[in-house]
Design an enzyme around this catalytic site. Structure first.
Site, mmCIF file in Angstrom:
data_model
loop_
_atom_site.group_PDB
_atom_site.id
_atom_site.type_symbol
_atom_site.label_atom_id
_atom_site.label_comp_id
_atom_site.label_asym_id
_atom_site.label_seq_id
_atom_site.Cartn_x
_atom_site.Cartn_y
_atom_site.Cartn_z
ATOM 1 C CE LYS A 102 41.477 -11.777 -15.268
ATOM 2 N NZ LYS A 102 41.919 -11.760 -13.910
ATOM 3 C CD GLU A 161 49.169 -8.307 -16.687
ATOM 4 O OE1 GLU A 161 49.105 -7.705 -15.593
ATOM 5 O OE2 GLU A 161 48.197 -8.405 -17.448
ATOM 6 N NE ARG A 168 31.635 -9.449 -12.722
ATOM 7 C CZ ARG A 168 32.179 -8.634 -11.827
ATOM 8 N NH1 ARG A 168 31.459 -7.693 -11.263
ATOM 9 N NH2 ARG A 168 33.453 -8.738 -11.494
HETATM 10 P P1 ADP Z 1 33.594 -6.038 -8.857
HETATM 11 O O1 ADP Z 1 34.655 -5.795 -9.887
HETATM 12 O O2 ADP Z 1 32.198 -5.898 -9.320
HETATM 13 O O3 ADP Z 1 33.867 -5.353 -7.600
HETATM 14 P P2 ADP Z 1 34.419 -8.431 -7.628
HETATM 15 O O4 ADP Z 1 35.711 -8.883 -8.220
HETATM 16 O O5 ADP Z 1 34.405 -7.859 -6.263
HETATM 17 O O6 ADP Z 1 33.701 -7.539 -8.669
HETATM 18 O O7 ADP Z 1 33.406 -9.618 -7.715
HETATM 19 C C1 ADP Z 1 32.041 -9.436 -7.475
HETATM 20 C C2 ADP Z 1 31.555 -10.559 -6.649
HETATM 21 O O8 ADP Z 1 31.715 -11.765 -7.321
HETATM 22 C C3 ADP Z 1 32.289 -10.682 -5.360
HETATM 23 O O9 ADP Z 1 31.329 -11.037 -4.419
HETATM 24 C C4 ADP Z 1 33.284 -11.780 -5.609
HETATM 25 O O10 ADP Z 1 33.538 -12.495 -4.410
HETATM 26 C C5 ADP Z 1 32.558 -12.632 -6.615
HETATM 27 N N1 ADP Z 1 33.436 -13.218 -7.643
HETATM 28 C C6 ADP Z 1 34.015 -12.588 -8.658
HETATM 29 N N2 ADP Z 1 34.662 -13.436 -9.448
HETATM 30 C C7 ADP Z 1 34.491 -14.652 -8.919
HETATM 31 C C8 ADP Z 1 34.889 -15.958 -9.279
HETATM 32 N N3 ADP Z 1 35.591 -16.212 -10.354
HETATM 33 N N4 ADP Z 1 34.521 -16.982 -8.491
HETATM 34 C C9 ADP Z 1 33.785 -16.752 -7.407
HETATM 35 N N5 ADP Z 1 33.354 -15.556 -7.032
HETATM 36 C C10 ADP Z 1 33.701 -14.518 -7.756
HETATM 37 P P1 ADP Z 2 40.501 -10.150 -11.324
HETATM 38 O O1 ADP Z 2 39.911 -10.848 -12.478
HETATM 39 O O2 ADP Z 2 40.727 -11.033 -10.169
HETATM 40 O O3 ADP Z 2 39.795 -8.885 -11.019
HETATM 41 P P2 ADP Z 2 42.645 -8.446 -12.411
HETATM 42 O O4 ADP Z 2 43.499 -8.817 -13.555
HETATM 43 O O5 ADP Z 2 41.604 -7.429 -12.641
HETATM 44 O O6 ADP Z 2 41.995 -9.766 -11.828
HETATM 45 O O7 ADP Z 2 43.576 -7.987 -11.220
HETATM 46 C C1 ADP Z 2 43.063 -7.757 -9.911
HETATM 47 C C2 ADP Z 2 43.954 -6.796 -9.150
HETATM 48 O O8 ADP Z 2 45.312 -7.274 -9.068
HETATM 49 C C3 ADP Z 2 44.098 -5.432 -9.798
HETATM 50 O O9 ADP Z 2 43.031 -4.588 -9.460
HETATM 51 C C4 ADP Z 2 45.417 -4.951 -9.237
HETATM 52 O O10 ADP Z 2 45.263 -4.467 -7.933
HETATM 53 C C5 ADP Z 2 46.235 -6.223 -9.155
HETATM 54 N N1 ADP Z 2 47.071 -6.383 -10.364
HETATM 55 C C6 ADP Z 2 46.721 -7.000 -11.497
HETATM 56 N N2 ADP Z 2 47.710 -6.961 -12.409
HETATM 57 C C7 ADP Z 2 48.736 -6.297 -11.844
HETATM 58 C C8 ADP Z 2 50.059 -5.919 -12.276
HETATM 59 N N3 ADP Z 2 50.521 -6.239 -13.480
HETATM 60 N N4 ADP Z 2 50.836 -5.236 -11.408
HETATM 61 C C9 ADP Z 2 50.381 -4.905 -10.182
HETATM 62 N N5 ADP Z 2 49.160 -5.235 -9.721
HETATM 63 C C10 ADP Z 2 48.333 -5.919 -10.522
#
Ligand code: ADP
Ligand code: ADP
Ligand code: MG
Length: 498
Positions: free
Chosen positions: A117, A201, A293
């Site tokens: 990230k 952040e 993806r």
């Molecule tokens: P989306 O943004 O498509 O909703 P999610 O964050 O829900 O994606 O992830 C999609 C699927 O992949 C979910 O089933 C989640 O549990 C799995 N997943 C995502 N990132 C990881 C990770 N780093 N390690 C294990 N499982 C992951």
């Molecule tokens: P992941 O790879 O697990 O999806 P993200 O960076 O997309 O991680 O963050 C996942 C979720 O965490 C976001 O959808 C949001 O709900 C929360 N989040 C992330 N960053 C922030 C922030 N700076 N302030 C508040 N909530 C956050």
């Protein structure tokens, strides 16, 4: 000769990909894991490779080397990774490419960059995207994390650079706990992602999660397909999504969408991708991360744009040019997706495993079901708890909410608890109806008391079965073998009321 597509995934997304493969005249090959040897997706595949997981230390879906070895033995042309598992693993993509297998996704280099990230953010800055105030690069130790946080002000969110699926994140409210949180998050990230790098952040208090779907080809064309709102989350994991978002105006859509396209073009992106933004209460939005993806919630975009994203992923991988132009993308109506997870919303969403005795999905022309299970399927503890997605289309937001509520009411599963009653509670809640809900809804508003009492229904059903059995046996003593048929329970349950 038909091209051969291997799906390195399971469940509903495997079936979804098979559908596109067949539409495009490809042969679909899947793995059979001995953790679920009679999974539904096997039924639709043209060829099944037995993975014999028990004899290996890793399940097949996480074993890049074994997948590629099988792919070579089975003359595979393309691999679709689905979501989760190895879908965002740059080493897997690179291994496919090195072996002349067409990996369905962007280049391994971009998967690597976007997977970190901090790297993604520095590339987003270059393309002029706004970022949440925070550390520009990784923060290496607990002490500098504290210095940083003191500067930007609390609360802050510590995030794992290599994180995903909501893991490796900590919200820190006050200076006293930052060093401890830093250490535990970094350790968690190191063991989960093999990389303990963290960044900081500013933690936005009541934000919305808005993401833009993009699609690019290998000839430099990129379009966006509008946004999805995924603010309904539990532990940073999405549960219910809608498209478009009521919080995004036409001007914002254009601005955020153009930015997403500009970013994708600036990095030479092709295939499907998602630019995630976080939208603050004051209307400012910031780039959060990019997912390289297909996403779980892609169907809501398909429902309102009429574009088949998985078809396009495959066509782009085969070198085809995008024939859809930005101006061709029209948003038609509104869509909602409810994730059906076998988790108990009454009891802190604890995972449910065991038999799906009976399952019935609602049917109507506005409803799309994506599922990996049928009546009789087993839900094991080995995989994700999402067993289905109920996607509904309506002419506007009010219409789709009403139709989704009907759809959820008609859904029925006997045997395990699911998140469906939870989704019903969400759709009935005033903050959802007014579209004011934020990512904190589950933490701040949700209370299991909001659920309609499913427990009573089950007890009623059981009582009815017992009553019926005794009644039945008395009436026809010549038929001594009464077999419990749980489907009848619904009829019986109603009969109790007479
Ligand atoms: P989306 O943004 O498509 O909703 P999610 O964050 O829900 O994606 O992830 C999609 C699927 O992949 C979910 O089933 C989640 O549990 C799995 N997943 C995502 N990132 C990881 C990770 N780093 N390690 C294990 N499982 C992951
Ligand atoms: P992941 O790879 O697990 O999806 P993200 O960076 O997309 O991680 O963050 C996942 C979720 O965490 C976001 O959808 C949001 O709900 C929360 N989040 C992330 N960053 C922030 C922030 N700076 N302030 C508040 N909530 C956050
Ligand atoms: Mg994310």
């Amino acid at each position: 000769m038909k091209k051969r597509l291997l799906i390195a995934n399971r469940s509903e997304i495997a079936i979804r990909i098979i559908r596109s493969a067949h539409k495009l005249g490809l042969l679909a090959v899947v793995f059979q894991s001995d953790k679920e040897p009679d999974a539904l997706y096997l039924k639709y595949a043209d060829e099944i490779i037995p993975a014999r997981d028990a004899a290996n230390d890793k399940p097949i879906f996480l074993d890049a080397e074994r997948i590629v070895k099988f792919a070579l033995e089975h003359n595979i042309d393309l691999i679709h990774p689905g979501y989760g598992f190895l879908s965002e693993n740059p080493d897997f993509a690179a291994l496919c490419v090195a072996n002349d297998i067409n990996f369905i996704g962007p280049s391994p280099e971009l998967i690597r960059d976007m997977g970190l990230k901090t790297v993604a953010k520095s590339m987003a800055i270059k393309a002029g995207l706004p970022l949440v105030p925070g550390s520009d690069g990784p923060v290496t130790d607990a002490k500098s994390a504290k210095e940083y946080a003191d500067k930007i002000g609390y609360p802050v969110i510590l995030k794992a650079s290599a994180g995903g699926g909501g893991r490796g994140m900590r919200i820190v409210e006050k200076p006293e706990t930052i060093e401890r949180n830093f250490k535990s998050a970094s350790d968690e990230a190191l063991s989960a992602f093999g990389n303990g790098d963290m960044f900081i952040e500013k933690y936005l208090q009541n934000p919305k999660h808005i993401e833009f779907q993009i699609m690019g080809d290998k000839h430099g064309n990129v379009i966006h397909l509008g946004e999805r709102e995924c603010s309904l989350q539990r532990k940073h994991q999405k549960i219910l999504e809608e498209a478009p978002s009521a919080s995004v105006s036409a001007t914002m859509r254009q601005e955020m969408g153009d930015m997403a396209v500009r970013f994708a073009k600036s990095i030479g992106y092709y295939s499907a991708g998602t630019i995630e933004y976080i939208l603050d209460e004051d209307g400012s939005f910031y780039f959060m991360e990019m997912n390289t993806r297909i996403q779980v919630e892609h169907p809501v975009t398909e429902m309102i744009t009429g574009v088949d994203l998985v078809d396009w992923q495959i066509k782009v991988a085969l070198g085809e040019k995008l024939t859809i132009k930005q101006e061709d993308i029209k948003i038609n109506g509104w869509a909602i997706e409810c994730r059906v997870n076998t988790e108990d919303p009454q009891n802190r969403f604890s995972p449910q495993t065991g038999f799906i005795d009976r399952i019935h999905f609602p049917l109507s022309e506005n409803i799309r079901i994506e599922t990996g299970v049928v009546s009789g399927s087993v839900v094991t503890p080995y995989f994700d708890s999402m067993i289905a997605k109920i996607i509904v289309h309506g002419k506007d937001r009010a219409d789709v909410i009403e139709k989704t509520l009907f759809a959820l009411y008609e859904f029925s599963l006997i045997g395990l608890k699911t998140t469906v009653p939870f989704c019903r509670a969400v759709l009935n809640h005033s903050e959802f109806l007014s579209a004011k809900y934020t990512t904190r809804w589950v933490d701040q508003v949700y209370d299991p008391e909001m659920l309609e009492n499913e427990e009573d229904e089950m007890i009623g059903a059981l009582a009815a079965t017992i009553m019926y059995a005794s009644e039945y046996l008395q009436l026809s003593s010549d038929t001594p073998t009464y077999k419990s048929d749980s489907l009848n329970v619904w009829v019986l349950n109603k009969r109790l009321n007479y």
